[in-house]
Design an enzyme around this catalytic site. Structure first.
Site, PDB file in Angstrom:
ATOM      1  N   ASP A 270      55.122-109.072  -3.020  1.00  0.00           N
ATOM      2  CA  ASP A 270      55.471-109.842  -4.221  1.00  0.00           C
ATOM      3  C   ASP A 270      56.057-108.907  -5.279  1.00  0.00           C
ATOM      4  OD1 ASP A 270      54.351-112.018  -2.980  1.00  0.00           O
ATOM      5  OD2 ASP A 270      52.416-111.828  -4.009  1.00  0.00           O
TER       6      ASP A 270
HETATM    7  N1  URA Z   1      49.585-110.767  -0.216  1.00  0.00           N
HETATM    8  C1  URA Z   1      49.987-111.168  -1.442  1.00  0.00           C
HETATM    9  O1  URA Z   1      49.401-112.060  -2.040  1.00  0.00           O
HETATM   10  N2  URA Z   1      51.065-110.558  -1.973  1.00  0.00           N
HETATM   11  C2  URA Z   1      51.727-109.552  -1.371  1.00  0.00           C
HETATM   12  O2  URA Z   1      52.693-109.031  -1.918  1.00  0.00           O
HETATM   13  C3  URA Z   1      51.288-109.152  -0.097  1.00  0.00           C
HETATM   14  C4  URA Z   1      50.210-109.773   0.462  1.00  0.00           C
END
Ligand code: URA
Length: 230
Positions: free
Chosen positions: A103
């Site tokens: 993310d």
């Molecule tokens: N899980 C999440 O919630 N975000 C990420 O970036 C990776 C795994």
């Protein structure tokens, strides 16, 4: 192939930098110091050295990236900085793609590779590649959350949760669904405040600084390919 072109295609140098290395007498073809950038070389027949280190012949390029928060897991975006912006020009290859994503607000290990099949396998559930995340939460987790993760929360596969001192924890997953870690903690009543991927299969983030990138070592490449049956 021309010597300067060979160096630029195999090492972390631009054509211009490769020419400078040659002119400075830092490049050898076999036992002989090379002087002319336009000299033709057959890398299969004669080893080439820079500063006495043999040039590695790479069929593919793999870069380990420490993504900081605020940078997109993408190679182009009209609005936000992407991991492409972190990669020095001489290390960039147009064929790079991402093996998995984080993310925008998440941090840690991302892999860029020119090998599409490798990227596909690393992210396909069939190959069960472990991803390890360290998270900071709004409150500590207890044994009930550990048991819930082990049994599988929501429709996610069972995962290992290890509480760490303070409101921190380490999670190991073999899937990589959208916002998975955040959704799993939500399901046990916790909010993720910070998320760092510290391991991806056999690759460790280690002490690579935020925003830094590095090529994989030969040993890392070997274990990575082996991890997905290639
Ligand atoms: N899980 C999440 O919630 N975000 C990420 O970036 C990776 C795994």
């Amino acid at each position: 192939m021309r010597l300067d072109r060979l160096l630029a295609s195999q090492g972390p140098w631009s054509r211009k930098e490769a020419k400078k290395l040659i002119k400075a007498g830092r490049v050898r073809i076999g036992e002989r110091v090379a002087r002319r950038p336009e000299e033709r070389v057959d890398p299969d027949a004669t080893p080439v050295f820079v500063d006495d280190e043999p040039i590695r012949y790479r069929a593919h390029w793999h870069l380990l990236v420490h993504k900081p928060p605020g940078v997109l897991s993408a190679t182009r975006d009209p609005r936000y900085p992407t991991v492409r912006d972190l990669v020095p020009e001489a290390l960039w290859r147009e064929a790079f793609g991402l093996a998995g994503r984080l993310d925008k607000d998440a941090e840690g290990l991302l892999l860029l590779t020119t090998d599409g099949e490798l990227a596909h396998r690393l992210t396909h559930p069939r190959w069960k590649v472990e991803k390890v995340y360290e998270v900071e939460l709004d409150a500590p987790v207890g044994e009930d959350a550990v048991r819930a993760f082990a049994a599988g929360v929501l429709d996610f596969a069972p995962a290992e949760l290890v509480p760490l001192p303070g409101a921190r924890a380490r999670v190991t997953l073999m899937e990589g669904k959208h916002h998975q870690v955040k959704r799993m903690f939500r399901a046990v009543g916790r909010r993720v405040l910070r998320l760092v991927r510290v391991r991806f299969g056999p690759l460790e983030l280690g002490d690579l600084a935020p925003g830094a990138v590095r090529l994989l070592s030969e040993a890392e490449e070997t274990v990575l390919y082996r991890a997905v049956g290639l």
